[in-house]
Design a protein around this motif. Structure first.
Motif, PDB file in Angstrom:
ATOM      1  N   SER A   1       4.253   5.458  -5.582  1.00 58.61           N
ATOM      2  CA  SER A   1       4.282   5.397  -7.040  1.00 58.61           C
ATOM      3  C   SER A   1       3.262   6.350  -7.651  1.00 58.61           C
ATOM      4  CB  SER A   1       3.993   3.966  -7.508  1.00 58.61           C
ATOM      5  OG  SER A   1       5.012   3.087  -7.101  1.00 58.61           O
ATOM      6  N   HIS A   2       2.076   6.402  -7.041  1.00 61.92           N
ATOM      7  CA  HIS A   2       1.034   7.309  -7.517  1.00 61.92           C
ATOM      8  C   HIS A   2       1.493   8.761  -7.395  1.00 61.92           C
ATOM      9  CE1 HIS A   2      -3.608   8.081  -7.539  1.00 61.92           C
ATOM     10  NE2 HIS A   2      -2.995   8.555  -8.597  1.00 61.92           N
ATOM     11  N   LEU A   3       2.093   9.076  -6.253  1.00 67.65           N
ATOM     12  CA  LEU A   3       2.577  10.434  -6.019  1.00 67.65           C
ATOM     13  C   LEU A   3       3.699  10.788  -6.991  1.00 67.65           C
ATOM     14  CD1 LEU A   3       2.213  12.866  -4.119  1.00 67.65           C
ATOM     15  CD2 LEU A   3       3.973  11.862  -2.647  1.00 67.65           C
ATOM     16  N   VAL A   4       4.611   9.856  -7.218  1.00 69.11           N
ATOM     17  CA  VAL A   4       5.718  10.084  -8.147  1.00 69.11           C
ATOM     18  C   VAL A   4       5.187  10.351  -9.552  1.00 69.11           C
ATOM     19  CG1 VAL A   4       7.652   8.960  -9.328  1.00 69.11           C
ATOM     20  CG2 VAL A   4       7.455   8.810  -6.848  1.00 69.11           C
ATOM     21  N   ALA A   5       4.163   9.610  -9.961  1.00 66.94           N
ATOM     22  CA  ALA A   5       3.587   9.795 -11.299  1.00 66.94           C
ATOM     23  C   ALA A   5       3.089  11.224 -11.484  1.00 66.94           C
ATOM     24  CB  ALA A   5       2.439   8.807 -11.507  1.00 66.94           C
ATOM     25  N   ILE A   6       2.351  11.724 -10.505  1.00 69.00           N
ATOM     26  CA  ILE A   6       1.795  13.079 -10.619  1.00 69.00           C
ATOM     27  C   ILE A   6       2.905  14.126 -10.575  1.00 69.00           C
ATOM     28  CG2 ILE A   6       0.192  14.746  -9.601  1.00 69.00           C
ATOM     29  CD1 ILE A   6      -1.406  12.410  -8.507  1.00 69.00           C
ATOM     30  N   ILE A   7       3.909  13.907  -9.730  1.00 66.66           N
ATOM     31  CA  ILE A   7       5.034  14.842  -9.645  1.00 66.66           C
ATOM     32  C   ILE A   7       5.787  14.892 -10.965  1.00 66.66           C
ATOM     33  CG2 ILE A   7       7.286  15.237  -8.572  1.00 66.66           C
ATOM     34  CD1 ILE A   7       6.103  14.185  -5.955  1.00 66.66           C
TER      35      ILE A   7
ATOM     36  N   ARG B   1       0.842  -1.203   0.000  1.00 71.05           N
ATOM     37  CA  ARG B   1       0.000   0.000   0.000  1.00 71.05           C
ATOM     38  C   ARG B   1       0.873   1.248   0.000  1.00 71.05           C
ATOM     39  NH1 ARG B   1      -4.645   2.292   2.518  1.00 71.05           N
ATOM     40  NH2 ARG B   1      -4.531   4.521   2.034  1.00 71.05           N
ATOM     41  N   LEU B   2       1.905   1.254   0.838  1.00 70.72           N
ATOM     42  CA  LEU B   2       2.790   2.417   0.916  1.00 70.72           C
ATOM     43  C   LEU B   2       3.525   2.630  -0.404  1.00 70.72           C
ATOM     44  CD1 LEU B   2       4.041   4.665   2.616  1.00 70.72           C
ATOM     45  CD2 LEU B   2       5.766   3.027   3.400  1.00 70.72           C
ATOM     46  N   ALA B   3       4.043   1.550  -0.986  1.00 72.58           N
ATOM     47  CA  ALA B   3       4.752   1.669  -2.264  1.00 72.58           C
ATOM     48  C   ALA B   3       3.806   2.115  -3.372  1.00 72.58           C
ATOM     49  CB  ALA B   3       5.389   0.325  -2.628  1.00 72.58           C
ATOM     50  N   GLY B   4       2.554   1.647  -3.321  1.00 72.58           N
ATOM     51  CA  GLY B   4       1.565   2.072  -4.303  1.00 72.58           C
ATOM     52  C   GLY B   4       1.277   3.551  -4.208  1.00 72.58           C
TER      53      GLY B   4
ATOM     54  N   MET C   1      -2.390  12.872   2.522  1.00 71.08           N
ATOM     55  CA  MET C   1      -2.369  12.344   1.165  1.00 71.08           C
ATOM     56  C   MET C   1      -3.591  12.803   0.378  1.00 71.08           C
ATOM     57  SD  MET C   1       0.453  10.777   0.692  1.00 71.08           S
ATOM     58  CE  MET C   1       0.319   9.616  -0.668  1.00 71.08           C
ATOM     59  N   LYS C   2      -4.743  12.863   1.013  1.00 74.28           N
ATOM     60  CA  LYS C   2      -5.944  13.339   0.334  1.00 74.28           C
ATOM     61  C   LYS C   2      -5.761  14.782  -0.131  1.00 74.28           C
ATOM     62  CE  LYS C   2      -9.423  10.468   2.695  1.00 74.28           C
ATOM     63  NZ  LYS C   2     -10.561  10.466   3.633  1.00 74.28           N
ATOM     64  N   VAL C   3      -5.249  15.631   0.756  1.00 72.04           N
ATOM     65  CA  VAL C   3      -5.043  17.041   0.414  1.00 72.04           C
ATOM     66  C   VAL C   3      -4.021  17.177  -0.713  1.00 72.04           C
ATOM     67  CG1 VAL C   3      -4.183  19.257   1.274  1.00 72.04           C
ATOM     68  CG2 VAL C   3      -5.707  17.878   2.706  1.00 72.04           C
ATOM     69  N   VAL C   4      -2.935  16.415  -0.629  1.00 72.96           N
ATOM     70  CA  VAL C   4      -1.873  16.483  -1.631  1.00 72.96           C
ATOM     71  C   VAL C   4      -2.395  16.074  -3.016  1.00 72.96           C
ATOM     72  CG1 VAL C   4       0.289  15.412  -2.399  1.00 72.96           C
ATOM     73  CG2 VAL C   4       0.041  16.191  -0.037  1.00 72.96           C
ATOM     74  N   PHE C   5      -3.128  14.965  -3.072  1.00 71.52           N
ATOM     75  CA  PHE C   5      -3.633  14.498  -4.369  1.00 71.52           C
ATOM     76  C   PHE C   5      -4.659  15.469  -4.951  1.00 71.52           C
ATOM     77  CE2 PHE C   5      -2.143  10.146  -3.105  1.00 71.52           C
ATOM     78  CZ  PHE C   5      -1.295   9.975  -4.185  1.00 71.52           C
TER      79      PHE C   5
ATOM     80  N   PHE D   1       4.501   4.772 -13.865  1.00 72.40           N
ATOM     81  CA  PHE D   1       4.306   4.827 -12.419  1.00 72.40           C
ATOM     82  C   PHE D   1       2.828   4.761 -12.035  1.00 72.40           C
ATOM     83  CE2 PHE D   1       8.708   6.297 -12.296  1.00 72.40           C
ATOM     84  CZ  PHE D   1       9.164   5.601 -11.187  1.00 72.40           C
ATOM     85  N   LEU D   2       1.943   5.260 -12.898  1.00 70.02           N
ATOM     86  CA  LEU D   2       0.520   5.092 -12.654  1.00 70.02           C
ATOM     87  C   LEU D   2       0.143   3.614 -12.717  1.00 70.02           C
ATOM     88  CD1 LEU D   2      -1.654   7.813 -14.463  1.00 70.02           C
ATOM     89  CD2 LEU D   2      -1.324   7.435 -12.012  1.00 70.02           C
ATOM     90  N   GLY D   3       0.643   2.919 -13.720  1.00 67.24           N
ATOM     91  CA  GLY D   3       0.370   1.498 -13.830  1.00 67.24           C
ATOM     92  C   GLY D   3       0.977   0.708 -12.684  1.00 67.24           C
ATOM     93  N   LEU D   4       2.176   1.098 -12.264  1.00 63.98           N
ATOM     94  CA  LEU D   4       2.835   0.436 -11.142  1.00 63.98           C
ATOM     95  C   LEU D   4       2.022   0.618  -9.864  1.00 63.98           C
ATOM     96  CD1 LEU D   4       5.296  -1.099 -10.050  1.00 63.98           C
ATOM     97  CD2 LEU D   4       6.415   1.131  -9.702  1.00 63.98           C
ATOM     98  N   TYR D   5       1.472   1.801  -9.676  1.00 57.51           N
ATOM     99  CA  TYR D   5       0.617   2.068  -8.520  1.00 57.51           C
ATOM    100  C   TYR D   5      -0.557   1.101  -8.469  1.00 57.51           C
ATOM    101  CZ  TYR D   5      -3.891   4.365  -7.409  1.00 57.51           C
ATOM    102  OH  TYR D   5      -5.186   4.626  -7.040  1.00 57.51           O
ATOM    103  N   ARG D   6      -1.214   0.874  -9.620  1.00 54.42           N
ATOM    104  CA  ARG D   6      -2.346  -0.040  -9.633  1.00 54.42           C
ATOM    105  C   ARG D   6      -1.895  -1.468  -9.368  1.00 54.42           C
ATOM    106  NH1 ARG D   6      -6.139   2.368  -7.878  1.00 54.42           N
ATOM    107  NH2 ARG D   6      -6.994   0.282  -7.926  1.00 54.42           N
ATOM    108  N   ALA D   7      -0.770  -1.884  -9.948  1.00 52.18           N
ATOM    109  CA  ALA D   7      -0.267  -3.242  -9.745  1.00 52.18           C
ATOM    110  C   ALA D   7       0.076  -3.471  -8.276  1.00 52.18           C
ATOM    111  CB  ALA D   7       0.953  -3.486 -10.627  1.00 52.18           C
ATOM    112  N   LEU D   8       0.677  -2.473  -7.639  1.00 49.65           N
ATOM    113  CA  LEU D   8       1.028  -2.592  -6.223  1.00 49.65           C
ATOM    114  C   LEU D   8      -0.215  -2.642  -5.340  1.00 49.65           C
ATOM    115  CD1 LEU D   8       4.073  -0.159  -6.124  1.00 49.65           C
ATOM    116  CD2 LEU D   8       4.130  -2.617  -5.622  1.00 49.65           C
TER     117      LEU D   8
END
Length: 215
Positions: free
Chosen positions: A11-17, A5-8, A63-67, A154-161
């Motif tokens: 990864s999601h955050l990295v994708a947006i950044i 969950r943490l790695a996911g 995390m909610k605020v950041v996203f 990284f978006l795809g990696l987030y979903r896989a994780l």
């Protein structure tokens, strides 16, 4: 919280950044689907309506605020700050073909027939298909810059994780969220061809990922 969950989340955050940095540094949003980014902003908005009513943990709230902030910042850069560089001619996916079925499913398949629960379900279903305008745009133009493909990876990696996270939770907690799992699997399937092209083309050192252009 487990490692998947943490790695996911990371990864999601990295994708947006990656996407934000790409737009800001290049002063251009060429090759980026504004429609996909609007859909993602809608995903976060409808999912996090409980931001000020339900407290789970400081991590969850932050995390909610950041996203939310980063998704709306991306939309602002595309449609306001650098709108002259937006490739609207190729961002032509008909989002109503996604929204109408998703809205219908949200009313038919949910855990409770309440406004917040229906909107949460809507966000889960919408996230599964929100990337389609971006993938359609890449297919239409026939290529994508490597930085854009890193974002998609990284978006795809987030979903896989997150799938790994659900497997872990089922085995350790007996937890199973059918709506989230099915939607997550569907979303990951959309990335399968992209993952193959990413590994075989982008990671081999090409500056751009070329795709077959549909006739």
């Amino acid at each position: 919280m487990n490692i998947f969950r943490l790695a996911g989340d990371v990864s999601h955050l990295v994708a947006i950044i990656i996407l934000l940095v790409k737009i800001w540094r290049s002063r251009s949003c060429a090759g980026i689907s504004g429609k996909s980014q609007v859909l993602f902003a809608l995903v976060f908005t409808t999912r996090y309506l409980d931001l000020f009513t339900v407290f789970i943990s400081p991590y969850n709230t932050i995390m909610k605020v950041v996203f939310l902030a980063m998704s709306y910042a991306t939309v602002y850069l595309i449609y306001m700050r650098f709108r002259n560089t937006f490739d609207s001619d190729n961002d032509t996916f008909r989002v109503e073909f996604l929204l109408v079925p998703v809205i219908g499913l949200s009313f038919l398949e949910n855990y409770a027939f309440t406004p917040l629960e229906i909107l949460w379900t809507f966000s889960i279903f919408l996230e599964a298909v929100a990337i389609m305008p971006q993938l359609f745009m890449i297919t239409k133009t026939g290529e994508a810059e490597s930085i854009t493909t890193h974002y998609l990876f990284f978006l795809g990696l987030y979903r896989a994780l997150y799938i790994a996270n659900w497997v872990w939770r089922y085995n350790t907690e007996g937890f199973f969220d059918q709506i989230a799992v099915v939607s997550g699997v569907v979303q990951t399937i959309f990335y399968c061809d992209f993952f193959y092209l990413y590994v075989t083309r982008v990671l081999q050192g090409r500056g751009k990922m070329s795709l077959p252009i549909p006739i």
